[in-house]
Scaffold this motif. Structure first.
Motif, PDB file in Angstrom:
ATOM      1  N   ALA A 160       0.829  -1.203   0.000  1.00 56.61           N
ATOM      2  CA  ALA A 160       0.000   0.000   0.000  1.00 56.61           C
ATOM      3  C   ALA A 160       0.865   1.256   0.000  1.00 56.61           C
ATOM      4  N   MET A 161       1.969   1.212   0.724  1.00 53.28           N
ATOM      5  CA  MET A 161       2.866   2.369   0.761  1.00 53.28           C
ATOM      6  C   MET A 161       3.521   2.590  -0.601  1.00 53.28           C
ATOM      7  N   ILE A 162       3.920   1.529  -1.257  1.00 53.97           N
ATOM      8  CA  ILE A 162       4.544   1.643  -2.575  1.00 53.97           C
ATOM      9  C   ILE A 162       3.552   2.236  -3.561  1.00 53.97           C
ATOM     10  N   ILE A 163       2.336   1.741  -3.543  1.00 55.39           N
ATOM     11  CA  ILE A 163       1.308   2.234  -4.445  1.00 55.39           C
ATOM     12  C   ILE A 163       1.004   3.701  -4.120  1.00 55.39           C
ATOM     13  N   GLY A 164       0.934   4.030  -2.863  1.00 53.85           N
ATOM     14  CA  GLY A 164       0.650   5.403  -2.454  1.00 53.85           C
ATOM     15  C   GLY A 164       1.739   6.362  -2.905  1.00 53.85           C
ATOM     16  N   TYR A 165       3.004   5.952  -2.749  1.00 55.71           N
ATOM     17  CA  TYR A 165       4.115   6.814  -3.182  1.00 55.71           C
ATOM     18  C   TYR A 165       4.204   6.881  -4.694  1.00 55.71           C
ATOM     19  N   ALA A 166       3.872   5.821  -5.365  1.00 53.75           N
ATOM     20  CA  ALA A 166       3.927   5.810  -6.828  1.00 53.75           C
ATOM     21  C   ALA A 166       2.907   6.774  -7.405  1.00 53.75           C
ATOM     22  N   GLY A 167       1.795   6.939  -6.734  1.00 48.69           N
ATOM     23  CA  GLY A 167       0.764   7.837  -7.231  1.00 48.69           C
ATOM     24  C   GLY A 167       1.097   9.300  -7.018  1.00 48.69           C
ATOM     25  N   VAL A 168       1.974   9.570  -6.070  1.00 50.89           N
ATOM     26  CA  VAL A 168       2.347  10.956  -5.769  1.00 50.89           C
ATOM     27  C   VAL A 168       3.307  11.448  -6.850  1.00 50.89           C
ATOM     28  N   GLY A 169       3.049  12.600  -7.408  1.00 43.18           N
ATOM     29  CA  GLY A 169       3.961  13.219  -8.351  1.00 43.18           C
ATOM     30  C   GLY A 169       3.844  12.683  -9.761  1.00 43.18           C
ATOM     31  N   CYS A 170       2.835  11.933 -10.072  1.00 44.15           N
ATOM     32  CA  CYS A 170       2.694  11.400 -11.420  1.00 44.15           C
ATOM     33  C   CYS A 170       2.238  12.473 -12.392  1.00 44.15           C
ATOM     34  N   GLY A 171       1.599  13.473 -11.911  1.00 42.10           N
ATOM     35  CA  GLY A 171       1.124  14.530 -12.793  1.00 42.10           C
ATOM     36  C   GLY A 171       1.180  15.863 -12.082  1.00 42.10           C
ATOM     37  N   LYS A 172       1.004  16.914 -12.845  1.00 41.98           N
ATOM     38  CA  LYS A 172       1.028  18.241 -12.259  1.00 41.98           C
ATOM     39  C   LYS A 172      -0.398  18.734 -12.131  1.00 41.98           C
ATOM     40  N   SER A 173      -0.614  19.460 -11.092  1.00 46.74           N
ATOM     41  CA  SER A 173      -1.941  20.030 -10.905  1.00 46.74           C
ATOM     42  C   SER A 173      -2.125  21.187 -11.882  1.00 46.74           C
ATOM     43  N   ALA A 174      -3.345  21.603 -12.047  1.00 49.75           N
ATOM     44  CA  ALA A 174      -3.655  22.706 -12.956  1.00 49.75           C
ATOM     45  C   ALA A 174      -2.970  23.988 -12.499  1.00 49.75           C
ATOM     46  N   ALA A 175      -2.883  24.185 -11.196  1.00 49.99           N
ATOM     47  CA  ALA A 175      -2.232  25.391 -10.670  1.00 49.99           C
ATOM     48  C   ALA A 175      -0.743  25.390 -10.991  1.00 49.99           C
ATOM     49  N   GLU A 176      -0.103  24.212 -10.884  1.00 49.42           N
ATOM     50  CA  GLU A 176       1.325  24.131 -11.201  1.00 49.42           C
ATOM     51  C   GLU A 176       1.572  24.389 -12.677  1.00 49.42           C
ATOM     52  N   LYS A 177       0.695  23.831 -13.539  1.00 45.93           N
ATOM     53  CA  LYS A 177       0.840  24.042 -14.986  1.00 45.93           C
ATOM     54  C   LYS A 177       0.668  25.511 -15.330  1.00 45.93           C
ATOM     55  N   GLU A 178      -0.305  26.168 -14.720  1.00 43.48           N
ATOM     56  CA  GLU A 178      -0.540  27.578 -14.992  1.00 43.48           C
ATOM     57  C   GLU A 178       0.635  28.432 -14.519  1.00 43.48           C
ATOM     58  N   LEU A 179       1.210  28.070 -13.380  1.00 48.99           N
ATOM     59  CA  LEU A 179       2.372  28.792 -12.859  1.00 48.99           C
ATOM     60  C   LEU A 179       3.555  28.669 -13.811  1.00 48.99           C
ATOM     61  N   GLU A 180       3.785  27.470 -14.340  1.00 47.49           N
ATOM     62  CA  GLU A 180       4.871  27.271 -15.309  1.00 47.49           C
ATOM     63  C   GLU A 180       4.618  28.052 -16.582  1.00 47.49           C
ATOM     64  N   ASP A 181       3.384  28.065 -17.067  1.00 46.64           N
ATOM     65  CA  ASP A 181       3.052  28.832 -18.265  1.00 46.64           C
ATOM     66  C   ASP A 181       3.289  30.324 -18.045  1.00 46.64           C
ATOM     67  N   ARG A 231       5.397  31.704 -15.915  1.00 48.98           N
ATOM     68  CA  ARG A 231       6.844  31.921 -15.871  1.00 48.98           C
ATOM     69  C   ARG A 231       7.427  31.950 -17.277  1.00 48.98           C
ATOM     70  N   ALA A 232       6.965  31.053 -18.140  1.00 47.11           N
ATOM     71  CA  ALA A 232       7.463  31.013 -19.520  1.00 47.11           C
ATOM     72  C   ALA A 232       7.103  32.303 -20.255  1.00 47.11           C
ATOM     73  N   ARG A 233       5.866  32.800 -20.042  1.00 46.20           N
ATOM     74  CA  ARG A 233       5.460  34.052 -20.692  1.00 46.20           C
ATOM     75  C   ARG A 233       6.303  35.221 -20.189  1.00 46.20           C
TER      76      ARG A 233
END
Length: 158
Positions: free
Chosen positions: A7-28, A30-32
């Motif tokens: 369960a711990m392995i599965i839980g850690y594997a799921g963390v950080g698999c994708g970026k949240s919408a807020a993180e994507k917008e922040l990166e966009d 910064r790029a602009r």
């Protein structure tokens, strides 16, 4: 215990698999901002430098024609001010004119900074005799060393 580890392995594997919408917008954002900064820097680099009143061409040392409103300095304080202004504007021929007018070699006490400025101005316009004349008056070894280095870059030995 096996289930807990699994369960711990599965839980850690799921963390950080994708970026949240807020993180994507922040990166966009910064790029602009980065692109806007680069565009602004390129625009600034393409602008010609501003021309100041009475400024000279630093490459030739030739002064722009003097303004009719500005009379020739006569008092020692006015001459010093005019010499300093000419140094700031890179008007080397005017610097030497004010060095002669102000008699910086004969002044008591000797202004070491003025002598350095006169020496450097002479070096920049390739006046070896003038550079040597003013360099002789420089008593400060640090200033004399600076003058020698700058003059050597202009192929003038003092």
């Amino acid at each position: 215990m096996k289930h807990l580890i699994f369960a711990m392995i599965i839980g850690y594997a799921g963390v950080g698999c994708g970026k949240s919408a807020a993180e994507k917008e922040l990166e966009d954002e910064r790029a602009r901002d980065l692109k806007a900064d680069k565009d602004k820097a390129a625009e600034e680099a393409n602008k010609p430098p501003p021309v100041q009143k009475g400024s000279a061409d630093p490459a030739t040392g030739s002064a722009a024609p003097p303004d009719a409103a500005e009379p020739e300095p006569t008092t020692p304080a006015e001459i010093d001010h005019a010499r300093n202004a000419a140094m700031i504007d890179h008007r080397d021929k005017d610097v030497l004119k004010y060095c002669e007018l102000g008699k910086v070699l004969d002044a008591k006490p000797v202004n070491q900074q003025a002598l350095l400025g006169c020496t450097l101005a002479a070096c920049r316009i390739k006046d070896q005799d003038g550079a040597r004349k003013y360099a002789k008056g420089i008593a400060d070894k640090g200033l004399l060393g600076q003058a020698q280095k700058v003059c050597l870059t202009n192929s003038i030995g003092i």
